[in-house]
Design a protein around this motif. Structure first.
Motif, mmCIF file in Angstrom:
data_model
loop_
_atom_site.group_PDB
_atom_site.id
_atom_site.type_symbol
_atom_site.label_atom_id
_atom_site.label_comp_id
_atom_site.label_asym_id
_atom_site.label_seq_id
_atom_site.Cartn_x
_atom_site.Cartn_y
_atom_site.Cartn_z
ATOM 1 N N THR A 1 1.101 -1.066 -0.088
ATOM 2 C CA THR A 1 0.101 -0.012 -0.054
ATOM 3 C C THR A 1 0.956 1.313 -0.168
ATOM 4 O O THR A 1 2.052 1.176 0.196
ATOM 5 C CB THR A 1 -0.923 0.177 1.165
ATOM 6 N N ALA A 2 0.150 2.409 -0.084
ATOM 7 C CA ALA A 2 0.866 3.764 -0.173
ATOM 8 C C ALA A 2 -0.069 4.760 0.479
ATOM 9 O O ALA A 2 -1.207 4.383 0.526
ATOM 10 C CB ALA A 2 1.279 4.136 -1.570
ATOM 11 N N PRO A 3 0.463 5.832 0.954
ATOM 12 C CA PRO A 3 -0.380 6.780 1.782
ATOM 13 C C PRO A 3 -1.634 7.308 0.878
ATOM 14 O O PRO A 3 -1.210 7.448 -0.486
ATOM 15 C CB PRO A 3 0.455 7.622 2.199
ATOM 16 N N ALA A 4 -2.621 7.419 1.341
ATOM 17 C CA ALA A 4 -3.801 7.866 0.670
ATOM 18 C C ALA A 4 -3.703 9.533 0.313
ATOM 19 O O ALA A 4 -4.584 10.071 0.737
ATOM 20 C CB ALA A 4 -5.172 7.355 1.075
ATOM 21 N N GLU A 5 -2.441 9.772 -0.256
ATOM 22 C CA GLU A 5 -2.176 11.379 -0.173
ATOM 23 C C GLU A 5 -1.617 11.752 -1.434
ATOM 24 O O GLU A 5 -0.800 10.578 -1.878
ATOM 25 C CB GLU A 5 -1.260 11.590 0.871
ATOM 26 N N GLY A 6 -1.725 12.732 -2.107
ATOM 27 C CA GLY A 6 -1.063 13.123 -3.410
ATOM 28 C C GLY A 6 -1.890 14.517 -3.700
ATOM 29 O O GLY A 6 -2.635 14.898 -3.123
ATOM 30 N N CYS A 7 -1.426 14.698 -4.978
ATOM 31 C CA CYS A 7 -1.951 16.017 -5.838
ATOM 32 C C CYS A 7 -3.203 15.985 -5.939
ATOM 33 O O CYS A 7 -3.764 15.224 -6.895
ATOM 34 C CB CYS A 7 -1.107 16.275 -7.049
ATOM 35 N N LEU A 8 -3.966 16.739 -5.446
ATOM 36 C CA LEU A 8 -5.440 16.918 -5.308
ATOM 37 C C LEU A 8 -6.159 17.655 -6.572
ATOM 38 O O LEU A 8 -7.257 17.616 -6.966
ATOM 39 C CB LEU A 8 -6.109 17.289 -4.233
#
Length: 252
Positions: A29-36
């Motif tokens: 998995t990866a963090p549920a974060e990124g460029c919105l």
């Protein structure tokens, strides 16, 4: 309603390489974060769900975006790899478009050895299977582009090509490759083929073709192709004069 054509069956070696990637990277998995601006919260949330299907369009976008779009870019690439390698070998892949892509933006060889070996094995098996296939479903150029970008080097691709049997499918692919690119290579223009303006990579490719390709073109219906390829061994000025003498239309 017409059903979709079935995906082509991979070669045994490629199928094994795909299974290895799927096994090694399974459940990551990866963090549920990124460029919105580029992704919705719902799309990013999928990164934190092990094995949640992403779909082809989102896979491509995630693979393309740079490191500054995610707090853990390497984690995103590891998360999407099992689905991504299945996508690019499925017959649905028609080239990545602009590069570098996800693996080309990472230093994946420094990842844990099992992960690096799985990626290396996949790229090698995919390239070998493509060269051996008379009509590769993804097209040779699309596979070349992504393998070169991911490897960050020509040598792994060229070494495989050099070791293939003479007179077979691999030689036909080499002739098609040269028919498309030889005039640009003679002009020292390799940016489109190599995905970057890199003199060292261009010189490596020109030297390899001059050494290995000419003999493999024996029997090609256009003898001019082998003669042009041999000119790659010359220095640029000398080569271009010889090219114009051989093919005056090249100066048009």
């Amino acid at each position: 309603m017409t059903s979709a054509a079935p995906s082509p069956a991979p070669s045994p070696a490629l199928a094994a390489a795909l299974r290895r990637v799927e096994t090694v990277f399974d459940g990551m998995t990866a963090p549920a974060e990124g460029c919105l601006r580029c992704f919705t919260e719902e799309e990013l949330a999928l990164l934190a769900v092990p094995g949640a299907p992403l779909g082809d369009p989102l896979l491509r976008e995630l693979f393309h975006e740079g490191q500054d779009h995610f707090p853990d870019h390497d984690g995103v690439i590891r998360r999407i790899l099992p689905e991504f390698v299945g996508y690019v070998t499925s017959g649905r892949f028609s080239g990545m478009g602009y590069l570098p892509g996800g693996l080309g933006r990472t230093d994946w060889r420094t990842w844990p050895s099992e992960q690096a070996a799985a990626i290396e094995g996949f790229l090698d098996a995919w390239w070998r299977a493509t060269l051996a296939d008379p009509a590769p479903v993804d097209g040779l150029e699309a596979v070349w582009d992504l393998c070169l970008d991911s490897q960050g080097a020509l040598t792994p691709l060229l070494d495989v090509w050099a070791a293939t049997p003479r007179g077979g499918t691999e030689d036909r692919h080499l002739a098609d490759f040269l028919e498309c690119w030889i005039d640009m290579l003679l002009r020292d223009d390799g940016a489109s083929l190599l995905g970057r303006d890199d003199e060292a990579l261009l010189s490596e490719l020109q030297a390899w073709l001059a050494e290995h390709a000419v003999d493999r073109l024996a029997g090609h219906p256009d003898p001019l192709l082998a003669r042009k390829t041999a000119l790659l061994a010359l220095e640029h000025g000398e080569r271009w004069v010889a090219h114009l003498a051989m093919d005056p239309s090249a100066g048009g």
